[in-house]
Design a protein around this motif. Structure first.
Motif, PDB file in Angstrom:
ATOM      1  N   LYS A  35      38.944  30.293  37.424  1.00  0.00           N
ATOM      2  CA  LYS A  35      39.887  30.537  36.326  1.00  0.00           C
ATOM      3  C   LYS A  35      39.451  31.682  35.418  1.00  0.00           C
ATOM      4  O   LYS A  35      39.603  31.630  34.203  1.00  0.00           O
ATOM      5  CB  LYS A  35      40.115  29.261  35.501  1.00  0.00           C
ATOM      6  CG  LYS A  35      40.708  28.112  36.277  1.00  0.00           C
ATOM      7  CD  LYS A  35      42.104  28.463  36.719  1.00  0.00           C
ATOM      8  CE  LYS A  35      42.755  27.285  37.431  1.00  0.00           C
ATOM      9  NZ  LYS A  35      43.960  27.669  38.118  1.00  0.00           N
ATOM     10  N   ASP A  36      38.914  32.733  36.015  1.00  0.00           N
ATOM     11  CA  ASP A  36      38.545  33.937  35.265  1.00  0.00           C
ATOM     12  C   ASP A  36      39.828  34.716  34.980  1.00  0.00           C
ATOM     13  O   ASP A  36      40.452  35.248  35.907  1.00  0.00           O
ATOM     14  CB  ASP A  36      37.571  34.778  36.091  1.00  0.00           C
ATOM     15  CG  ASP A  36      37.118  36.031  35.376  1.00  0.00           C
ATOM     16  OD1 ASP A  36      37.954  36.659  34.679  1.00  0.00           O
ATOM     17  OD2 ASP A  36      35.946  36.397  35.526  1.00  0.00           O
ATOM     18  N   PRO A  37      40.257  34.794  33.713  1.00  0.00           N
ATOM     19  CA  PRO A  37      41.547  35.430  33.415  1.00  0.00           C
ATOM     20  C   PRO A  37      41.625  36.900  33.826  1.00  0.00           C
ATOM     21  O   PRO A  37      42.674  37.357  34.274  1.00  0.00           O
ATOM     22  CB  PRO A  37      41.698  35.271  31.902  1.00  0.00           C
ATOM     23  CG  PRO A  37      40.359  34.927  31.386  1.00  0.00           C
ATOM     24  CD  PRO A  37      39.592  34.315  32.505  1.00  0.00           C
ATOM     25  N   GLU A  38      40.525  37.633  33.712  1.00  0.00           N
ATOM     26  CA  GLU A  38      40.563  39.050  34.077  1.00  0.00           C
ATOM     27  C   GLU A  38      40.637  39.238  35.591  1.00  0.00           C
ATOM     28  O   GLU A  38      41.288  40.157  36.074  1.00  0.00           O
ATOM     29  CB  GLU A  38      39.376  39.799  33.482  1.00  0.00           C
ATOM     30  CG  GLU A  38      39.391  39.827  31.954  1.00  0.00           C
ATOM     31  CD  GLU A  38      40.715  40.280  31.341  1.00  0.00           C
ATOM     32  OE1 GLU A  38      41.334  41.236  31.850  1.00  0.00           O
ATOM     33  OE2 GLU A  38      41.133  39.662  30.356  1.00  0.00           O
ATOM     34  N   ALA A  39      39.969  38.363  36.339  1.00  0.00           N
ATOM     35  CA  ALA A  39      40.062  38.438  37.800  1.00  0.00           C
ATOM     36  C   ALA A  39      41.475  38.090  38.260  1.00  0.00           C
ATOM     37  O   ALA A  39      42.020  38.740  39.159  1.00  0.00           O
ATOM     38  CB  ALA A  39      39.046  37.506  38.449  1.00  0.00           C
ATOM     39  N   ILE A  40      42.075  37.100  37.626  1.00  0.00           N
ATOM     40  CA  ILE A  40      43.447  36.711  37.965  1.00  0.00           C
ATOM     41  C   ILE A  40      44.408  37.859  37.637  1.00  0.00           C
ATOM     42  O   ILE A  40      45.285  38.198  38.434  1.00  0.00           O
ATOM     43  CB  ILE A  40      43.852  35.413  37.234  1.00  0.00           C
ATOM     44  CG1 ILE A  40      42.978  34.245  37.714  1.00  0.00           C
ATOM     45  CG2 ILE A  40      45.332  35.105  37.427  1.00  0.00           C
ATOM     46  CD1 ILE A  40      43.085  32.995  36.866  1.00  0.00           C
ATOM     47  N   ALA A  41      44.212  38.472  36.467  1.00  0.00           N
ATOM     48  CA  ALA A  41      45.054  39.607  36.075  1.00  0.00           C
ATOM     49  C   ALA A  41      44.886  40.765  37.054  1.00  0.00           C
ATOM     50  O   ALA A  41      45.865  41.406  37.445  1.00  0.00           O
ATOM     51  CB  ALA A  41      44.711  40.055  34.653  1.00  0.00           C
ATOM     52  N   GLN A  42      43.654  41.031  37.461  1.00  0.00           N
ATOM     53  CA  GLN A  42      43.393  42.126  38.400  1.00  0.00           C
ATOM     54  C   GLN A  42      44.021  41.836  39.766  1.00  0.00           C
ATOM     55  O   GLN A  42      44.565  42.739  40.402  1.00  0.00           O
ATOM     56  CB  GLN A  42      41.883  42.356  38.541  1.00  0.00           C
ATOM     57  CG  GLN A  42      41.517  43.547  39.392  1.00  0.00           C
ATOM     58  CD  GLN A  42      41.966  44.877  38.818  1.00  0.00           C
ATOM     59  OE1 GLN A  42      42.191  45.023  37.626  1.00  0.00           O
ATOM     60  NE2 GLN A  42      42.113  45.863  39.675  1.00  0.00           N
ATOM     61  N   LEU A  43      43.950  40.600  40.205  1.00  0.00           N
ATOM     62  CA  LEU A  43      44.579  40.229  41.476  1.00  0.00           C
ATOM     63  C   LEU A  43      46.097  40.415  41.373  1.00  0.00           C
ATOM     64  O   LEU A  43      46.736  40.896  42.309  1.00  0.00           O
ATOM     65  CB  LEU A  43      44.219  38.796  41.869  1.00  0.00           C
ATOM     66  CG  LEU A  43      44.649  38.359  43.258  1.00  0.00           C
ATOM     67  CD1 LEU A  43      44.063  39.261  44.347  1.00  0.00           C
ATOM     68  CD2 LEU A  43      44.240  36.904  43.498  1.00  0.00           C
ATOM     69  N   GLY A  44      46.656  40.067  40.210  1.00  0.00           N
ATOM     70  CA  GLY A  44      48.084  40.310  39.976  1.00  0.00           C
ATOM     71  C   GLY A  44      48.411  41.784  40.070  1.00  0.00           C
ATOM     72  O   GLY A  44      49.408  42.182  40.679  1.00  0.00           O
ATOM     73  N   TYR A  45      47.552  42.617  39.494  1.00  0.00           N
ATOM     74  CA  TYR A  45      47.727  44.065  39.546  1.00  0.00           C
ATOM     75  C   TYR A  45      47.702  44.549  40.992  1.00  0.00           C
ATOM     76  O   TYR A  45      48.500  45.395  41.392  1.00  0.00           O
ATOM     77  CB  TYR A  45      46.620  44.734  38.716  1.00  0.00           C
ATOM     78  CG  TYR A  45      46.745  46.232  38.612  1.00  0.00           C
ATOM     79  CD1 TYR A  45      47.547  46.814  37.634  1.00  0.00           C
ATOM     80  CD2 TYR A  45      46.051  47.069  39.476  1.00  0.00           C
ATOM     81  CE1 TYR A  45      47.654  48.191  37.527  1.00  0.00           C
ATOM     82  CE2 TYR A  45      46.154  48.450  39.374  1.00  0.00           C
ATOM     83  CZ  TYR A  45      46.955  49.000  38.406  1.00  0.00           C
ATOM     84  OH  TYR A  45      47.066  50.359  38.300  1.00  0.00           O
ATOM     85  N   LYS A  46      46.781  44.009  41.775  1.00  0.00           N
ATOM     86  CA  LYS A  46      46.680  44.401  43.194  1.00  0.00           C
ATOM     87  C   LYS A  46      47.945  43.991  43.951  1.00  0.00           C
ATOM     88  O   LYS A  46      48.426  44.733  44.804  1.00  0.00           O
ATOM     89  CB  LYS A  46      45.452  43.768  43.852  1.00  0.00           C
ATOM     90  CG  LYS A  46      44.132  44.245  43.290  1.00  0.00           C
ATOM     91  CD  LYS A  46      43.851  45.672  43.680  1.00  0.00           C
ATOM     92  CE  LYS A  46      42.456  46.093  43.249  1.00  0.00           C
ATOM     93  NZ  LYS A  46      42.172  47.465  43.555  1.00  0.00           N
ATOM     94  N   ALA A  63      52.599  38.754  41.686  1.00  0.00           N
ATOM     95  CA  ALA A  63      51.930  39.448  40.581  1.00  0.00           C
ATOM     96  C   ALA A  63      52.321  38.826  39.244  1.00  0.00           C
ATOM     97  O   ALA A  63      51.451  38.526  38.415  1.00  0.00           O
ATOM     98  CB  ALA A  63      52.292  40.930  40.594  1.00  0.00           C
ATOM     99  N   ILE A  64      53.610  38.602  39.051  1.00  0.00           N
ATOM    100  CA  ILE A  64      54.092  38.028  37.792  1.00  0.00           C
ATOM    101  C   ILE A  64      53.549  36.614  37.615  1.00  0.00           C
ATOM    102  O   ILE A  64      53.121  36.223  36.521  1.00  0.00           O
ATOM    103  CB  ILE A  64      55.628  38.083  37.724  1.00  0.00           C
ATOM    104  CG1 ILE A  64      56.069  39.543  37.571  1.00  0.00           C
ATOM    105  CG2 ILE A  64      56.169  37.228  36.587  1.00  0.00           C
ATOM    106  CD1 ILE A  64      57.559  39.784  37.710  1.00  0.00           C
ATOM    107  N   GLU A  65      53.526  35.848  38.673  1.00  0.00           N
ATOM    108  CA  GLU A  65      52.974  34.488  38.638  1.00  0.00           C
ATOM    109  C   GLU A  65      51.489  34.524  38.221  1.00  0.00           C
ATOM    110  O   GLU A  65      51.061  33.745  37.362  1.00  0.00           O
ATOM    111  CB  GLU A  65      53.123  33.882  40.035  1.00  0.00           C
ATOM    112  CG  GLU A  65      52.664  32.472  40.209  1.00  0.00           C
ATOM    113  CD  GLU A  65      52.834  32.043  41.674  1.00  0.00           C
ATOM    114  OE1 GLU A  65      51.823  31.603  42.262  1.00  0.00           O
ATOM    115  OE2 GLU A  65      53.962  32.164  42.203  1.00  0.00           O
ATOM    116  N   LEU A  66      50.730  35.437  38.796  1.00  0.00           N
ATOM    117  CA  LEU A  66      49.308  35.562  38.463  1.00  0.00           C
ATOM    118  C   LEU A  66      49.128  36.044  37.018  1.00  0.00           C
ATOM    119  O   LEU A  66      48.243  35.562  36.303  1.00  0.00           O
ATOM    120  CB  LEU A  66      48.607  36.509  39.435  1.00  0.00           C
ATOM    121  CG  LEU A  66      48.410  35.956  40.845  1.00  0.00           C
ATOM    122  CD1 LEU A  66      48.065  37.075  41.815  1.00  0.00           C
ATOM    123  CD2 LEU A  66      47.341  34.876  40.860  1.00  0.00           C
TER     124      LEU A  66
END
Length: 188
Positions: A35-46, A63-66
């Motif tokens: 549950k690392d928010p920045e990793a989740i955000a980065q995965l969404g970006y990818k 992406a939006i879900e992430l």
């Protein structure tokens, strides 16, 4: 600074990056699982841009879900990306403004800038200037340029433009450091 010292490892776990796409996705998934928010955000970006180097295809819904999950966990970047997606993809200006406001209150310079731009597009140049001045004072050159545009069109005074320039310059001076100069010189 880490790269200057030859450290090109994952900033989360310090393991070397792999050339294997599956291994890279697995590294992301470990951080996402924690549950690392920045990793989740980065995965969404990818997912949004297509993480070709990770073997991911463009999947805007994913992406939006992430980003929603990351924003709930406290990622300001994810909150900004959600706002941007509401403005650009979903054409929901009211929701975009609401999310931009929340991200701006959490310190997002880009969200603050976009609030200024939206206010200007809606003819509210007083609010536009206020938002743009705040983001200029945070060091965003694009906001200074936008205030210059307001000045050139007669919608801001010379004093307001000068105030934005001084604030921007002060922010730039605050962030100067030897490590930053070295990184810029090395192309990072």
């Amino acid at each position: 600074a880490a790269q200057k010292r030859g450290m090109f490892d994952c900033p989360f776990c310090r393991t070397p990056y792999s050339n294997n796409n599956a291994a890279m996705v697995a590294m992301f998934q470990v951080r996402v699982g924690k549950k690392d928010p920045e990793a989740i955000a980065q995965l969404g970006y990818k997912h949004y841009h297509g993480g070709g180097n990770l073997g991911l295809r463009i999947d805007i819904r994913k992406a939006i879900e992430l980003w929603k999950e990351a924003a709930e966990l406290g990622s300001v970047k994810a909150l900004y990306n959600l706002a941007l997606s509401h403005e650009v993809i979903q054409a929901d200006q009211a929701k975009a403004i609401q999310l931009y406001e929340k991200a701006a209150m959490e310190g997002s310079t880009l969200a603050r800038h976009n609030l200024g731009m939206v206010a200007g597009e809606n003819g509210n140049f007083v609010n536009s200037y206020k938002h743009l001045l705040i983001s200029a004072n945070m060091g965003l050159k694009e906001s200074v340029d936008a205030i210059k545009g307001l000045f050139m069109r007669g919608l801001a005074t010379k004093m307001q433009y000068a105030e934005a320039m001084r604030g921007y310059q002060a922010a730039v001076e605050e962030t100067k450091s030897v490590d930053r100069d070295d990184a810029e010189r090395l192309g990072f």
